[in-house]
Design a protein around this motif. Structure first.
Motif, PDB file in Angstrom:
ATOM      1  N   LEU A 109     -41.823  93.532  52.332  1.00  0.00           N
ATOM      2  CA  LEU A 109     -41.858  94.226  53.613  1.00  0.00           C
ATOM      3  C   LEU A 109     -42.219  95.685  53.376  1.00  0.00           C
ATOM      4  CD1 LEU A 109     -38.569  92.798  55.179  1.00  0.00           C
ATOM      5  CD2 LEU A 109     -40.908  92.124  55.765  1.00  0.00           C
ATOM      6  N   GLN A 110     -42.796  96.319  54.369  1.00  0.00           N
ATOM      7  CA  GLN A 110     -43.218  97.708  54.239  1.00  0.00           C
ATOM      8  C   GLN A 110     -42.027  98.659  54.213  1.00  0.00           C
ATOM      9  OE1 GLN A 110     -45.854  98.258  57.581  1.00  0.00           O
ATOM     10  NE2 GLN A 110     -47.651  97.511  56.459  1.00  0.00           N
ATOM     11  N   SER A 111     -42.247  99.776  53.529  1.00  0.00           N
ATOM     12  CA  SER A 111     -41.302 100.907  53.528  1.00  0.00           C
ATOM     13  C   SER A 111     -39.891 100.501  53.112  1.00  0.00           C
ATOM     14  CB  SER A 111     -41.269 101.563  54.919  1.00  0.00           C
ATOM     15  OG  SER A 111     -42.565 101.985  55.299  1.00  0.00           O
ATOM     16  N   ARG A 112     -39.793  99.844  51.971  1.00  0.00           N
ATOM     17  CA  ARG A 112     -38.496  99.467  51.412  1.00  0.00           C
ATOM     18  C   ARG A 112     -38.332 100.121  50.039  1.00  0.00           C
ATOM     19  NH1 ARG A 112     -38.396  97.969  55.950  1.00  0.00           N
ATOM     20  NH2 ARG A 112     -37.516  96.026  56.794  1.00  0.00           N
ATOM     21  N   GLN A 113     -37.072 100.386  49.682  1.00  0.00           N
ATOM     22  CA  GLN A 113     -36.772 100.998  48.388  1.00  0.00           C
ATOM     23  C   GLN A 113     -35.452 100.435  47.902  1.00  0.00           C
ATOM     24  OE1 GLN A 113     -34.039 103.425  48.022  1.00  0.00           O
ATOM     25  NE2 GLN A 113     -34.375 103.401  45.803  1.00  0.00           N
ATOM     26  N   GLY A 114     -35.398 100.068  46.611  1.00  0.00           N
ATOM     27  CA  GLY A 114     -34.162  99.530  46.051  1.00  0.00           C
ATOM     28  C   GLY A 114     -34.069  99.784  44.564  1.00  0.00           C
ATOM     29  N   ALA A 115     -32.853  99.750  44.055  1.00  0.00           N
ATOM     30  CA  ALA A 115     -32.644 100.014  42.634  1.00  0.00           C
ATOM     31  C   ALA A 115     -31.320  99.412  42.184  1.00  0.00           C
ATOM     32  CB  ALA A 115     -32.656 101.517  42.344  1.00  0.00           C
ATOM     33  N   PHE A 163     -41.698 105.255  42.108  1.00  0.00           N
ATOM     34  CA  PHE A 163     -41.237 103.870  42.207  1.00  0.00           C
ATOM     35  C   PHE A 163     -39.794 103.805  42.723  1.00  0.00           C
ATOM     36  CE2 PHE A 163     -44.629 103.938  39.110  1.00  0.00           C
ATOM     37  CZ  PHE A 163     -45.419 102.866  39.488  1.00  0.00           C
ATOM     38  N   GLY A 164     -39.497 104.675  43.668  1.00  0.00           N
ATOM     39  CA  GLY A 164     -38.183 104.697  44.285  1.00  0.00           C
ATOM     40  C   GLY A 164     -37.185 105.605  43.617  1.00  0.00           C
ATOM     41  N   GLN A 273     -28.936 110.245  23.231  1.00  0.00           N
ATOM     42  CA  GLN A 273     -28.006 109.161  23.549  1.00  0.00           C
ATOM     43  C   GLN A 273     -27.194 109.531  24.791  1.00  0.00           C
ATOM     44  OE1 GLN A 273     -25.746 107.902  20.016  1.00  0.00           O
ATOM     45  NE2 GLN A 273     -27.256 108.978  18.751  1.00  0.00           N
ATOM     46  N   GLY A 274     -26.549 108.519  25.379  1.00  0.00           N
ATOM     47  CA  GLY A 274     -25.695 108.769  26.529  1.00  0.00           C
ATOM     48  C   GLY A 274     -26.397 108.711  27.871  1.00  0.00           C
ATOM     49  N   TYR A 275     -27.613 108.119  27.921  1.00  0.00           N
ATOM     50  CA  TYR A 275     -28.333 107.982  29.178  1.00  0.00           C
ATOM     51  C   TYR A 275     -28.036 106.612  29.806  1.00  0.00           C
ATOM     52  CZ  TYR A 275     -31.077 112.227  28.337  1.00  0.00           C
ATOM     53  OH  TYR A 275     -31.468 113.524  28.132  1.00  0.00           O
ATOM     54  N   PHE A 276     -28.556 106.406  31.037  1.00  0.00           N
ATOM     55  CA  PHE A 276     -28.265 105.196  31.801  1.00  0.00           C
ATOM     56  C   PHE A 276     -29.521 104.329  31.945  1.00  0.00           C
ATOM     57  CE2 PHE A 276     -25.308 108.456  33.185  1.00  0.00           C
ATOM     58  CZ  PHE A 276     -24.095 107.787  33.201  1.00  0.00           C
ATOM     59  N   PHE A 277     -29.328 103.020  31.866  1.00  0.00           N
ATOM     60  CA  PHE A 277     -30.410 102.080  32.131  1.00  0.00           C
ATOM     61  C   PHE A 277     -30.457 101.762  33.621  1.00  0.00           C
ATOM     62  CE2 PHE A 277     -29.617 101.091  27.615  1.00  0.00           C
ATOM     63  CZ  PHE A 277     -30.915 101.215  27.136  1.00  0.00           C
ATOM     64  N   GLY A 278     -31.668 101.500  34.100  1.00  0.00           N
ATOM     65  CA  GLY A 278     -31.822 101.158  35.505  1.00  0.00           C
ATOM     66  C   GLY A 278     -33.174 100.540  35.780  1.00  0.00           C
ATOM     67  N   ALA A 279     -33.359 100.074  37.015  1.00  0.00           N
ATOM     68  CA  ALA A 279     -34.631  99.531  37.473  1.00  0.00           C
ATOM     69  C   ALA A 279     -34.767  99.853  38.951  1.00  0.00           C
ATOM     70  CB  ALA A 279     -34.712  98.022  37.244  1.00  0.00           C
ATOM     71  N   SER A 280     -35.985 100.180  39.375  1.00  0.00           N
ATOM     72  CA  SER A 280     -36.196 100.545  40.773  1.00  0.00           C
ATOM     73  C   SER A 280     -37.566 100.074  41.236  1.00  0.00           C
ATOM     74  CB  SER A 280     -36.078 102.070  40.954  1.00  0.00           C
ATOM     75  OG  SER A 280     -37.150 102.731  40.281  1.00  0.00           O
ATOM     76  N   SER A 281     -37.728 100.068  42.563  1.00  0.00           N
ATOM     77  CA  SER A 281     -38.994  99.659  43.154  1.00  0.00           C
ATOM     78  C   SER A 281     -39.110 100.264  44.547  1.00  0.00           C
ATOM     79  CB  SER A 281     -39.085  98.134  43.236  1.00  0.00           C
ATOM     80  OG  SER A 281     -40.283  97.734  43.854  1.00  0.00           O
ATOM     81  N   VAL A 282     -40.362 100.350  45.020  1.00  0.00           N
ATOM     82  CA  VAL A 282     -40.600 100.898  46.354  1.00  0.00           C
ATOM     83  C   VAL A 282     -41.844 100.241  46.936  1.00  0.00           C
ATOM     84  CG1 VAL A 282     -42.058 102.816  45.571  1.00  0.00           C
ATOM     85  CG2 VAL A 282     -40.748 103.045  47.685  1.00  0.00           C
ATOM     86  N   THR A 283     -41.855 100.075  48.257  1.00  0.00           N
ATOM     87  CA  THR A 283     -43.043  99.621  48.965  1.00  0.00           C
ATOM     88  C   THR A 283     -43.401 100.650  50.024  1.00  0.00           C
ATOM     89  OG1 THR A 283     -41.802  98.381  50.637  1.00  0.00           O
ATOM     90  CG2 THR A 283     -42.400  97.219  48.612  1.00  0.00           C
ATOM     91  N   GLY A 284     -44.693 100.734  50.354  1.00  0.00           N
ATOM     92  CA  GLY A 284     -45.160 101.644  51.395  1.00  0.00           C
ATOM     93  C   GLY A 284     -45.854 100.850  52.487  1.00  0.00           C
ATOM     94  N   ASP A 285     -47.132 101.192  52.726  1.00  0.00           N
ATOM     95  CA  ASP A 285     -47.918 100.406  53.675  1.00  0.00           C
ATOM     96  C   ASP A 285     -48.202  99.015  53.114  1.00  0.00           C
ATOM     97  OD1 ASP A 285     -47.974 102.535  55.415  1.00  0.00           O
ATOM     98  OD2 ASP A 285     -49.856 103.326  54.610  1.00  0.00           O
TER      99      ASP A 285
END
Length: 374
Positions: A109-115, A163-164, A273-285
């Protein structure tokens, strides 16, 4: 005679008993031999299995992987309590949702962001992250977007244009970019030697002041990358990130061959060291489903010389000789066909006008010369 018959019967009984004992003894020896052979076979099989398992515990480059996952830094099914339970090691944000099969960072879907972000900082010095993901949607080629990113950063749970995630991040970003924003930018073009084919996987190390250029798809700051046909694939798709001895390696498995393919291999990468792992994504048009199935972190056991063990602790990420790596050849935009046509036409007219003027001036000069002669 009676006595002789008794002795004869005794000799026959003794011979019969001797044959019986010999048969029993031979049977016992044969059984014992067969038993020992079975034991030998069992021991051989057991030794072979142990040898195979031992070999599998070694990575391709000789890095030993521990027998168990670093579960506090891994995200796997059934995702129990992720984003909701206080005992979970992961947080959700934005439009990300949990299903029984995956963590969907963004829907189609358009205009979504999650992580999704780890709650626990990672203090491993040498590690390997294996990521199982799936990017799919209804959009046709180049009508989908925008991709997803994997992170090992100082900051977490931030939103922004990368990417969000936030721009000017501190740490490592690995981008699975499915849409070429650069193709829609007409201000200037990169030379053919630097053109990239999408989808494209790349890596970047940020120090908190280095900006990711969205309109250039991060080309001016990338450390390297590769083309990877990873969207709408009928089989499983994987990505591997390995960091050991200040060397960053990215490999992909998107061809369904269960073989890692090199994408980026760069020494001189220095991550604290001491950083965080993550994953993210974003949609536009444009949009896609961006699904994260698992993130599995392994600790690598690597032998280090004494001087490396005594190195000072890093505080800011960096890359050796980064200035040489991110030089991008910029090519001036050439004239269009219409511009070239009018340039040629006006050039011809100009030459014709100059020719006419020259003929007129020459005629006048010749006439004046005859008048002076007479």
């Amino acid at each position: 005679m009676a006595t002789a018959d008794k002795h004869h019967r005794r000799r026959r009984m003794a011979a019969t008993m001797s044959k019986s004992n010999w048969f029993r003894l031979s049977s016992f020896q044969i059984f014992d031999l067969m038993f020992n052979q079975r034991n030998n076979r069992k021991l051989t099989c057991l030794f072979t299995i142990v040898l195979i398992l031992t070999c599998q515990c070694l990575a391709d480059d000789g890095y030993e992987i521990d027998d168990f996952l670093k579960r506090e830094h891994s995200l796997t099914k059934p995702y129990q309590g992720v984003g909701s339970s206080s005992s979970s090691h992961w947080d959700l944000m934005g439009n990300a949702i949990i299903t029984t099969e995956h963590v969907r960072l963004t829907p189609d879907l358009q205009s979504r962001q999650g992580a999704v972000w780890s709650r626990i900082p990672c203090y491993l010095r040498d590690w390997e992250m294996q990521v199982h993901f799936k990017i799919h949607g209804q959009g046709k080629k180049n009508l989908n977007g925008d991709g997803m990113a994997l992170w090992y950063t100082k900051e977490r749970m931030q939103t922004g244009p990368v990417f969000g995630n936030m721009n000017l991040f501190t740490g490592l970003g690995v981008f699975l970019d499915t849409y070429p924003n650069e193709n829609n930018n007409h201000e200037k073009k990169y030379s053919p030697s630097t053109q990239r084919v999408f989808p494209y996987v790349s890596g970047m190390v940020g120090n908190g002041t280095l900006a990711y250029e969205h309109d250039r798809d991060g080309q001016s700051t990338e450390l390297g990358g590769c083309t990877a046909l990873l969207r709408n694939i009928p089989h499983d798709t994987f990505l591997l990130i390995r960091y050991t001895k200040n060397r960053l390696t990215i490999q992909i498995d998107v061809d369904g061959k269960q073989q890692w393919r090199d994408c980026l291999d760069l020494p001189g990468v220095r991550l604290p060291q001491g950083y965080f792992f993550g994953a993210s994504s974003v949609t536009g048009d444009l949009s896609d489903n961006h699904d994260l199935i698992s993130m599995k972190l392994y600790q690598l056991t690597v032998e280090r010389p004494q001087e490396e063990e005594e190195e000072e602790e890093l505080t800011v990420p960096s890359v050796d000789n980064f200035e040489e790596l991110h030089k991008v050849e910029v090519q001036e935009e050439g004239m269009s066909g219409v511009q070239l046509f009018f340039t040629i036409v006006f050039s011809i007219i100009g030459i014709f006008v100059l020719g006419v003027v020259a003929v007129v001036m020459y005629g006048r000069w010749k006439e004046n010369s005859r008048k002076r002669f007479y």
